[in-house]
Write a protein that holds these residues in place. Structure first.
Motif, PDB file in Angstrom:
ATOM      1  N   LEU A  51       0.856  -1.191   0.000  1.00  0.00           N
ATOM      2  CA  LEU A  51       0.000   0.000   0.000  1.00  0.00           C
ATOM      3  C   LEU A  51       0.891   1.240   0.000  1.00  0.00           C
ATOM      4  O   LEU A  51       1.925   1.249   0.668  1.00  0.00           O
ATOM      5  CB  LEU A  51      -0.899   0.009   1.239  1.00  0.00           C
ATOM      6  CG  LEU A  51      -1.717  -1.261   1.501  1.00  0.00           C
ATOM      7  CD1 LEU A  51      -2.462  -1.146   2.827  1.00  0.00           C
ATOM      8  CD2 LEU A  51      -2.700  -1.532   0.365  1.00  0.00           C
ATOM      9  N   TYR A  52       0.501   2.246  -0.737  1.00  0.00           N
ATOM     10  CA  TYR A  52       1.325   3.460  -0.790  1.00  0.00           C
ATOM     11  C   TYR A  52       0.425   4.694  -0.881  1.00  0.00           C
ATOM     12  O   TYR A  52      -0.683   4.636  -1.403  1.00  0.00           O
ATOM     13  CB  TYR A  52       2.294   3.405  -1.977  1.00  0.00           C
ATOM     14  CG  TYR A  52       1.621   3.440  -3.325  1.00  0.00           C
ATOM     15  CD1 TYR A  52       1.549   4.631  -4.062  1.00  0.00           C
ATOM     16  CD2 TYR A  52       1.040   2.300  -3.876  1.00  0.00           C
ATOM     17  CE1 TYR A  52       0.925   4.675  -5.302  1.00  0.00           C
ATOM     18  CE2 TYR A  52       0.419   2.330  -5.102  1.00  0.00           C
ATOM     19  CZ  TYR A  52       0.361   3.517  -5.816  1.00  0.00           C
ATOM     20  OH  TYR A  52      -0.262   3.563  -7.036  1.00  0.00           O
ATOM     21  N   GLU A  53       0.929   5.783  -0.340  1.00  0.00           N
ATOM     22  CA  GLU A  53       0.210   7.058  -0.405  1.00  0.00           C
ATOM     23  C   GLU A  53       1.210   8.211  -0.394  1.00  0.00           C
ATOM     24  O   GLU A  53       2.356   8.062   0.040  1.00  0.00           O
ATOM     25  CB  GLU A  53      -0.769   7.185   0.758  1.00  0.00           C
ATOM     26  CG  GLU A  53      -0.137   7.053   2.133  1.00  0.00           C
ATOM     27  CD  GLU A  53      -1.168   7.127   3.248  1.00  0.00           C
ATOM     28  OE1 GLU A  53      -2.160   7.859   3.097  1.00  0.00           O
ATOM     29  OE2 GLU A  53      -0.968   6.455   4.275  1.00  0.00           O
ATOM     30  N   VAL A  54       0.756   9.339  -0.888  1.00  0.00           N
ATOM     31  CA  VAL A  54       1.606  10.532  -0.950  1.00  0.00           C
ATOM     32  C   VAL A  54       1.329  11.381   0.280  1.00  0.00           C
ATOM     33  O   VAL A  54       0.171  11.679   0.603  1.00  0.00           O
ATOM     34  CB  VAL A  54       1.308  11.327  -2.237  1.00  0.00           C
ATOM     35  CG1 VAL A  54       2.144  12.607  -2.263  1.00  0.00           C
ATOM     36  CG2 VAL A  54       1.592  10.475  -3.473  1.00  0.00           C
ATOM     37  N   LYS A  55       2.408  11.773   0.979  1.00  0.00           N
ATOM     38  CA  LYS A  55       2.271  12.601   2.177  1.00  0.00           C
ATOM     39  C   LYS A  55       3.295  13.734   2.152  1.00  0.00           C
ATOM     40  O   LYS A  55       4.352  13.626   1.506  1.00  0.00           O
ATOM     41  CB  LYS A  55       2.489  11.762   3.435  1.00  0.00           C
ATOM     42  CG  LYS A  55       1.326  10.850   3.770  1.00  0.00           C
ATOM     43  CD  LYS A  55       1.516  10.229   5.156  1.00  0.00           C
ATOM     44  CE  LYS A  55       0.290   9.427   5.559  1.00  0.00           C
ATOM     45  NZ  LYS A  55       0.436   8.879   6.923  1.00  0.00           N
ATOM     46  N   LEU A  56       2.956  14.791   2.871  1.00  0.00           N
ATOM     47  CA  LEU A  56       3.922  15.889   3.025  1.00  0.00           C
ATOM     48  C   LEU A  56       5.073  15.415   3.884  1.00  0.00           C
ATOM     49  O   LEU A  56       4.873  14.732   4.899  1.00  0.00           O
ATOM     50  CB  LEU A  56       3.243  17.099   3.670  1.00  0.00           C
ATOM     51  CG  LEU A  56       2.198  17.836   2.805  1.00  0.00           C
ATOM     52  CD1 LEU A  56       1.513  18.906   3.640  1.00  0.00           C
ATOM     53  CD2 LEU A  56       2.847  18.468   1.573  1.00  0.00           C
ATOM     54  N   ASP A  57       6.272  15.770   3.472  1.00  0.00           N
ATOM     55  CA  ASP A  57       7.472  15.367   4.202  1.00  0.00           C
ATOM     56  C   ASP A  57       7.765  16.409   5.274  1.00  0.00           C
ATOM     57  O   ASP A  57       8.210  17.517   4.979  1.00  0.00           O
ATOM     58  CB  ASP A  57       8.662  15.252   3.232  1.00  0.00           C
ATOM     59  CG  ASP A  57       9.870  14.620   3.897  1.00  0.00           C
ATOM     60  OD1 ASP A  57       9.828  14.396   5.120  1.00  0.00           O
ATOM     61  OD2 ASP A  57      10.844  14.339   3.185  1.00  0.00           O
ATOM     62  N   GLU A  58       7.486  16.063   6.508  1.00  0.00           N
ATOM     63  CA  GLU A  58       7.654  17.013   7.627  1.00  0.00           C
ATOM     64  C   GLU A  58       8.921  16.729   8.434  1.00  0.00           C
ATOM     65  O   GLU A  58       9.062  17.193   9.559  1.00  0.00           O
ATOM     66  CB  GLU A  58       6.429  16.953   8.539  1.00  0.00           C
ATOM     67  CG  GLU A  58       5.132  17.348   7.812  1.00  0.00           C
ATOM     68  CD  GLU A  58       3.909  17.157   8.677  1.00  0.00           C
ATOM     69  OE1 GLU A  58       4.039  16.557   9.772  1.00  0.00           O
ATOM     70  OE2 GLU A  58       2.803  17.612   8.281  1.00  0.00           O
ATOM     71  N   THR A  59       9.820  15.943   7.868  1.00  0.00           N
ATOM     72  CA  THR A  59      11.039  15.594   8.584  1.00  0.00           C
ATOM     73  C   THR A  59      12.002  16.773   8.688  1.00  0.00           C
ATOM     74  O   THR A  59      12.832  16.843   9.591  1.00  0.00           O
ATOM     75  CB  THR A  59      11.774  14.422   7.881  1.00  0.00           C
ATOM     76  OG1 THR A  59      11.992  14.765   6.496  1.00  0.00           O
ATOM     77  CG2 THR A  59      10.939  13.164   7.972  1.00  0.00           C
ATOM     78  N   ASN A  60      11.940  17.705   7.737  1.00  0.00           N
ATOM     79  CA  ASN A  60      12.831  18.875   7.748  1.00  0.00           C
ATOM     80  C   ASN A  60      12.079  20.148   8.152  1.00  0.00           C
ATOM     81  O   ASN A  60      10.945  20.341   7.806  1.00  0.00           O
ATOM     82  CB  ASN A  60      13.463  19.095   6.366  1.00  0.00           C
ATOM     83  CG  ASN A  60      14.372  17.923   5.995  1.00  0.00           C
ATOM     84  OD1 ASN A  60      15.060  17.391   6.855  1.00  0.00           O
ATOM     85  ND2 ASN A  60      14.363  17.544   4.729  1.00  0.00           N
TER      86      ASN A  60
END
Length: 325
Positions: A316-325
């Motif tokens: 399963l895959y989805e697009v998410k905002l990258d909040e690591t930075n």
């Protein structure tokens, strides 16, 4: 002399002999069963003592007023909560109480699962072999034993277990080819020779074996993109393959030449591409669902860690905002 034999042809004498014979056979059978049962009881007692843990609550748990069902229920609660040591101790005490073979079989399997989850693979194997002595065609025990052997890297024993499952009409053809690939990979030979042997296996329509080949040797063998999409995303490297789904994926990752334009049908890929082009920090997040038991795991699996099924992992895959930075 003839008269002597005529006496023994009397039907009454024959009936007496038959009755005596039946009595002797019954007596022998009784003593045989008695000694066999006693021997099994002693073996079970030795088995319990072998794995028994020191526990101040043992006497309380051995209380005859505490039923077998209550013990098993209590042990299952401890297993689910991750307190495997307590669960193991309770299952061992339950084995002391039970005499019925069918009930022993069920407790053996539950005990083996507790050992397996606690990481005691050798103990789990020994308990499962005890369960299979009671009923060799126990599908649940065989499936768990297969995974135990797999974790122990005893691949030949895995193949033997799969042969047993084949006798139970389980579909194991693809799994056998996968295990053969593991055996080849484990051999002491050059990588080139290993790859040649693995590619000679029955790869067609075997998604897990195809993924294994790509994961270890970076060779794509006609597999569906969505069986290896997580690996491709992690590598972030362009692989030239003439399939539309692959082109859309690499185009969304900006890995294709800038002059090459592709219409993206996949909504997730299109969203990823649009957000990326508008300087949003986005990433693809993957999870893995077993199609048999429907459990979702954070890591890919060839064999489901819950129900032990092979080739049932859906990515399963989805697009998410990258909040690591």
């Amino acid at each position: 002399m003839d008269l002597f034999f005529l006496d023994y042809r009397d039907p009454l004498v024959g009936l007496i002999f038959i009755t005596i014979l039946i009595f002797v056979v019954a007596l022998i059978n009784y003593f045989w069963r008695f000694f066999i049962y006693k021997d099994e009881e002693e073996k079970l007692e030795k088995f319990i003592k072998k794995f028994e843990l020191n526990n101040i609550h043992k006497d309380l748990l051995r209380d005859p007023n505490l039923s077998l069902d209550n013990l098993i229920f209590l042990a299952s609660i401890f297993t689910r909560s991750g307190e495997f040591e307590k669960a193991i101790q309770i299952y061992l005490i339950a084995l002391e109480k039970v005499k019925d073979k069918k009930e022993q079989e069920g407790i053996f399997i539950s005990l083996a699962e507790a050992y397996f989850k606690a990481g005691f693979l050798e103990r789990s194997k020994e308990v499962l072999l005890n369960a299979l002595k009671i009923r060799p065609r126990n599908e649940r025990a065989l499936k768990l034993l297969k995974i135990v052997y797999l974790r122990l890297r005893s691949y030949k024993e895995v193949l033997n277990t799969l042969e047993c499952l084949l006798e139970l009409d389980e579909e194991v053809k693809e799994e056998k080819e996968f295990i053969k690939a593991l055996i080849i990979k484990d051999q002491d030979m050059e990588q080139k020779n290993k790859l040649e042997l693995i590619l000679n296996l029955d790869i067609k329509d075997n998604a897990m074996l195809q993924r294994f080949i790509f994961e270890n040797y970076q060779i794509i063998k006609e597999q569906n993109l969505f069986d290896i999409i997580d690996l491709l995303y992690k590598d972030q490297k362009l692989i030239k393959i003439d399939k539309q789904e692959y082109k859309e994926f690499f185009y969304a990752l900006n890995l294709l030449p800038k002059e090459e334009k592709i219409f993206i049908k996949n909504q997730n890929f299109r969203m990823f591409k649009i957000l990326k082009n508008n300087e949003f920090k986005v990433k693809m997040v993957f999870s893995y669902m077993c199609l048999d038991c429907k459990n979702i795991m954070p890591l890919f699996f060839y064999h489901c860690p819950i129900c032990y099924s092979f080739n049932k992992c859906k990515i399963l895959y989805e697009v998410k905002l990258d909040e690591t930075n």
